[in-house]
Scaffold this motif. Structure first.
Motif, PDB file in Angstrom:
ATOM      1  N   LEU A 146      16.712 -12.717  10.746  1.00  0.00           N
ATOM      2  CA  LEU A 146      17.199 -13.606  11.799  1.00  0.00           C
ATOM      3  C   LEU A 146      16.985 -12.917  13.135  1.00  0.00           C
ATOM      4  CD1 LEU A 146      18.622 -16.051  12.991  1.00  0.00           C
ATOM      5  CD2 LEU A 146      20.824 -14.927  12.542  1.00  0.00           C
ATOM      6  N   PHE A 147      16.132 -13.509  13.962  1.00  0.00           N
ATOM      7  CA  PHE A 147      15.918 -13.027  15.319  1.00  0.00           C
ATOM      8  C   PHE A 147      16.532 -14.030  16.280  1.00  0.00           C
ATOM      9  CE2 PHE A 147      12.284 -11.334  12.893  1.00  0.00           C
ATOM     10  CZ  PHE A 147      12.517  -9.981  13.075  1.00  0.00           C
ATOM     11  N   ALA A 148      17.332 -13.536  17.209  1.00  0.00           N
ATOM     12  CA  ALA A 148      18.021 -14.398  18.163  1.00  0.00           C
ATOM     13  C   ALA A 148      17.427 -14.214  19.557  1.00  0.00           C
ATOM     14  CB  ALA A 148      19.514 -14.094  18.178  1.00  0.00           C
ATOM     15  N   ILE A 149      16.998 -15.312  20.155  1.00  0.00           N
ATOM     16  CA  ILE A 149      16.545 -15.325  21.550  1.00  0.00           C
ATOM     17  C   ILE A 149      17.641 -16.007  22.361  1.00  0.00           C
ATOM     18  CG2 ILE A 149      14.756 -16.071  23.157  1.00  0.00           C
ATOM     19  CD1 ILE A 149      12.864 -16.233  20.749  1.00  0.00           C
ATOM     20  N   ARG A 150      18.221 -15.264  23.325  1.00  0.00           N
ATOM     21  CA  ARG A 150      19.412 -15.757  24.028  1.00  0.00           C
ATOM     22  C   ARG A 150      19.215 -15.789  25.542  1.00  0.00           C
ATOM     23  NH1 ARG A 150      22.612 -11.209  20.962  1.00  0.00           N
ATOM     24  NH2 ARG A 150      22.921 -12.128  18.895  1.00  0.00           N
ATOM     25  N   PRO A 151      18.814 -16.905  26.106  1.00  0.00           N
ATOM     26  CA  PRO A 151      18.881 -17.036  27.570  1.00  0.00           C
ATOM     27  C   PRO A 151      20.336 -17.265  27.979  1.00  0.00           C
ATOM     28  CG  PRO A 151      18.004 -19.036  26.573  1.00  0.00           C
ATOM     29  CD  PRO A 151      18.201 -18.054  25.455  1.00  0.00           C
ATOM     30  N   GLN A 152      20.783 -16.610  29.044  1.00  0.00           N
ATOM     31  CA  GLN A 152      22.194 -16.667  29.427  1.00  0.00           C
ATOM     32  C   GLN A 152      22.357 -16.840  30.934  1.00  0.00           C
ATOM     33  OE1 GLN A 152      23.199 -12.787  27.913  1.00  0.00           O
ATOM     34  NE2 GLN A 152      23.894 -13.566  25.937  1.00  0.00           N
TER      35      GLN A 152
ATOM     36  N   THR B 227      21.149 -20.450  22.070  1.00  0.00           N
ATOM     37  CA  THR B 227      20.503 -19.440  21.233  1.00  0.00           C
ATOM     38  C   THR B 227      19.379 -20.105  20.446  1.00  0.00           C
ATOM     39  OG1 THR B 227      22.505 -18.102  20.967  1.00  0.00           O
ATOM     40  CG2 THR B 227      20.783 -17.809  19.330  1.00  0.00           C
ATOM     41  N   ILE B 228      18.220 -19.474  20.459  1.00  0.00           N
ATOM     42  CA  ILE B 228      17.099 -19.930  19.627  1.00  0.00           C
ATOM     43  C   ILE B 228      16.989 -18.956  18.471  1.00  0.00           C
ATOM     44  CG2 ILE B 228      14.644 -20.462  19.539  1.00  0.00           C
ATOM     45  CD1 ILE B 228      14.770 -20.817  22.594  1.00  0.00           C
ATOM     46  N   GLY B 229      17.413 -19.395  17.289  1.00  0.00           N
ATOM     47  CA  GLY B 229      17.356 -18.542  16.111  1.00  0.00           C
ATOM     48  C   GLY B 229      16.039 -18.716  15.372  1.00  0.00           C
ATOM     49  N   LEU B 230      15.380 -17.603  15.054  1.00  0.00           N
ATOM     50  CA  LEU B 230      14.151 -17.625  14.265  1.00  0.00           C
ATOM     51  C   LEU B 230      14.454 -17.069  12.872  1.00  0.00           C
ATOM     52  CD1 LEU B 230      11.443 -16.358  16.802  1.00  0.00           C
ATOM     53  CD2 LEU B 230      11.969 -18.712  16.147  1.00  0.00           C
ATOM     54  N   GLU B 231      14.393 -17.941  11.879  1.00  0.00           N
ATOM     55  CA  GLU B 231      14.638 -17.558  10.489  1.00  0.00           C
ATOM     56  C   GLU B 231      13.278 -17.260   9.847  1.00  0.00           C
ATOM     57  OE1 GLU B 231      17.853 -19.547   7.664  1.00  0.00           O
ATOM     58  OE2 GLU B 231      15.898 -20.508   7.435  1.00  0.00           O
ATOM     59  N   LYS B 232      12.911 -15.970   9.827  1.00  0.00           N
ATOM     60  CA  LYS B 232      11.584 -15.558   9.359  1.00  0.00           C
ATOM     61  C   LYS B 232      11.667 -15.026   7.929  1.00  0.00           C
ATOM     62  CE  LYS B 232       8.183 -11.926   9.912  1.00  0.00           C
ATOM     63  NZ  LYS B 232       8.429 -11.543   8.513  1.00  0.00           N
TER      64      LYS B 232
ATOM     65  N   SER C 216       8.163 -19.260  10.067  1.00  0.00           N
ATOM     66  CA  SER C 216       9.529 -19.129  10.589  1.00  0.00           C
ATOM     67  C   SER C 216      10.115 -20.498  10.926  1.00  0.00           C
ATOM     68  CB  SER C 216       9.531 -18.251  11.847  1.00  0.00           C
ATOM     69  OG  SER C 216       9.047 -16.964  11.575  1.00  0.00           O
ATOM     70  N   LYS C 217      11.407 -20.624  10.721  1.00  0.00           N
ATOM     71  CA  LYS C 217      12.122 -21.864  11.038  1.00  0.00           C
ATOM     72  C   LYS C 217      12.999 -21.631  12.267  1.00  0.00           C
ATOM     73  CE  LYS C 217      12.347 -23.270   6.183  1.00  0.00           C
ATOM     74  NZ  LYS C 217      13.260 -23.579   5.046  1.00  0.00           N
ATOM     75  N   ILE C 218      13.024 -22.613  13.151  1.00  0.00           N
ATOM     76  CA  ILE C 218      13.840 -22.527  14.360  1.00  0.00           C
ATOM     77  C   ILE C 218      15.197 -23.165  14.085  1.00  0.00           C
ATOM     78  CG2 ILE C 218      14.065 -23.250  16.759  1.00  0.00           C
ATOM     79  CD1 ILE C 218      11.055 -23.170  16.999  1.00  0.00           C
ATOM     80  N   VAL C 219      16.258 -22.405  14.358  1.00  0.00           N
ATOM     81  CA  VAL C 219      17.626 -22.901  14.184  1.00  0.00           C
ATOM     82  C   VAL C 219      18.344 -22.786  15.521  1.00  0.00           C
ATOM     83  CG1 VAL C 219      19.759 -22.730  12.861  1.00  0.00           C
ATOM     84  CG2 VAL C 219      17.590 -21.999  11.824  1.00  0.00           C
ATOM     85  N   PRO C 220      18.669 -23.899  16.169  1.00  0.00           N
ATOM     86  CA  PRO C 220      19.339 -23.826  17.480  1.00  0.00           C
ATOM     87  C   PRO C 220      20.794 -23.413  17.354  1.00  0.00           C
ATOM     88  CG  PRO C 220      19.075 -26.108  16.796  1.00  0.00           C
ATOM     89  CD  PRO C 220      18.357 -25.272  15.768  1.00  0.00           C
ATOM     90  N   GLY C 221      21.312 -22.850  18.429  1.00  0.00           N
ATOM     91  CA  GLY C 221      22.708 -22.436  18.459  1.00  0.00           C
ATOM     92  C   GLY C 221      23.168 -22.202  19.883  1.00  0.00           C
TER      93      GLY C 221
ATOM     94  N   ILE D 102      27.157 -19.276  17.511  1.00  0.00           N
ATOM     95  CA  ILE D 102      27.230 -20.219  16.404  1.00  0.00           C
ATOM     96  C   ILE D 102      25.905 -20.961  16.307  1.00  0.00           C
ATOM     97  CG2 ILE D 102      28.311 -21.974  17.897  1.00  0.00           C
ATOM     98  CD1 ILE D 102      29.758 -22.987  15.364  1.00  0.00           C
ATOM     99  N   TYR D 103      25.463 -21.180  15.069  1.00  0.00           N
ATOM    100  CA  TYR D 103      24.209 -21.886  14.831  1.00  0.00           C
ATOM    101  C   TYR D 103      24.485 -23.276  14.259  1.00  0.00           C
ATOM    102  CZ  TYR D 103      21.771 -17.504  15.676  1.00  0.00           C
ATOM    103  OH  TYR D 103      21.288 -16.356  16.255  1.00  0.00           O
ATOM    104  N   GLN D 104      23.455 -24.091  14.269  1.00  0.00           N
ATOM    105  CA  GLN D 104      23.600 -25.472  13.799  1.00  0.00           C
ATOM    106  C   GLN D 104      23.895 -25.544  12.309  1.00  0.00           C
ATOM    107  OE1 GLN D 104      20.041 -28.127  13.797  1.00  0.00           O
ATOM    108  NE2 GLN D 104      21.178 -29.332  15.284  1.00  0.00           N
ATOM    109  N   ARG D 105      23.441 -24.558  11.568  1.00  0.00           N
ATOM    110  CA  ARG D 105      23.667 -24.502  10.111  1.00  0.00           C
ATOM    111  C   ARG D 105      23.795 -23.053   9.679  1.00  0.00           C
ATOM    112  NH1 ARG D 105      19.113 -22.498   7.820  1.00  0.00           N
ATOM    113  NH2 ARG D 105      17.067 -22.980   8.725  1.00  0.00           N
ATOM    114  N   ASN D 106      24.169 -22.853   8.410  1.00  0.00           N
ATOM    115  CA  ASN D 106      24.219 -21.500   7.864  1.00  0.00           C
ATOM    116  C   ASN D 106      22.822 -20.885   7.863  1.00  0.00           C
ATOM    117  OD1 ASN D 106      26.909 -21.840   7.428  1.00  0.00           O
ATOM    118  ND2 ASN D 106      26.797 -21.935   5.196  1.00  0.00           N
TER     119      ASN D 106
END
Length: 268
Positions: A125-131, A158-163, A204-209, A238-242
């Motif tokens: 899980l890689f998290a890209i976090r613009p703040q 948060t842009i989660g990359l599920e690789k 990789s799948k993108i999971v928003p959060g 927090i992400y949209q799903r587990n």
């Protein structure tokens, strides 16, 4: 536990550094300098120039309780809102790229070849976090130097990359293949180590959060127009799903962590 200890060690070293710098400053202006002399014009100009800036751009490396010693990379831009107010405020723009581990994952050594892998892991899980947020100066640095302390509240998407996490599988006769872990197919007897890091990047799948953090920023005065600072804080997201990280543990969509980031930058 090892991750928490490494983070705690970083924090202790940071405070020891701050205390050493402050003590050196105090000693230099101790009993030997009891005379009350007016600062020279050059000294006054130096102090004014140091605090006369509009923005700070910094880049850093970070560690946190959900990662290894090197958790990822960060950048931030701080823009002064009103330097003349009693509570010095800045716009805070941040960007983080970090690796997030499952709390129960651990490495397994492969006997004989020095390799290791995480048994049961299915995805990184890689998290890209613009703040965006605000920074408030709490303690100003004195004209003799020292440390400036500010508080930060920031958050954003948060842009989660599920690789997919690949393992190197041994099939005998010198044949190795990189494959995604399958509990029904792979076992400890045919796993030779971790597969290629970039393997499966296109899958990789993108999971928003979303994320939010609160932190303290300690700015050192090592250089006048340069910036060296330590940001120590707490982050929740927090992400949209587990997030499917492990196959043998309960996965989650809420992650919390303590973190420490060392920044280097410059003032404009």
């Amino acid at each position: 536990m090892k991750k928490l200890l490494s983070t705690t060690l970083y924090i202790v070293l940071a405070f020891l550094t701050l205390n050493t710098v402050t003590a050196q400053r105090r000693n230099s202006s101790g009993p030997a300098a009891t005379k009350t002399t007016k600062p020279t014009k050059a000294k006054e100009k130096e102090v004014v120039d140091e605090n006369n800036y509009h923005s700070i751009l910094s880049f850093g490396i970070t560690t946190n309780t959900n990662s290894g010693l090197l958790g990822g990379f960060a950048a931030k831009k701080e823009i002064v809102i009103n330097s003349g107010s009693s509570l010095h405020q800045l716009h805070y723009f941040g960007l983080e790229l970090v690796n997030v581990n499952h709390p129960k994952q651990s490495s397994v050594n492969v006997g004989g070849n020095g390799s290791s892998y995480t048994y049961g892991k299915q995805n990184y899980l890689f998290a890209i976090r613009p703040q965006y947020g605000r920074e408030f100066n709490l303690f100003h640095r004195s004209s003799d130097g020292g440390v400036s302390v500010s508080g930060i509240i920031a958050g954003g998407p948060t842009i989660g990359l599920e690789k997919p996490y690949y393992l190197q599988i041994y099939y005998g006769r010198g044949i190795f293949r990189d494959e995604v872990y399958d509990p029904n197919k792979h076992n400890v007897t045919n796993i030779a180590g971790t597969g290629g890091f970039f393997e499966g990047l296109g899958n990789s799948k993108i999971v928003p959060g979303a994320n939010i953090k609160a932190a303290l920023n300690f700015e050192l005065d090592a250089f006048r127009q340069s910036n060296i600072s330590l940001e120590i804080g707490f982050l929740a997201e927090i992400y949209q799903r587990n997030i499917n990280i492990m196959s043998f543990a309960e996965n989650q969509k809420v992650f919390t962590s303590g973190y420490l980031t060392l920044y280097f930058g410059g003032k404009n």
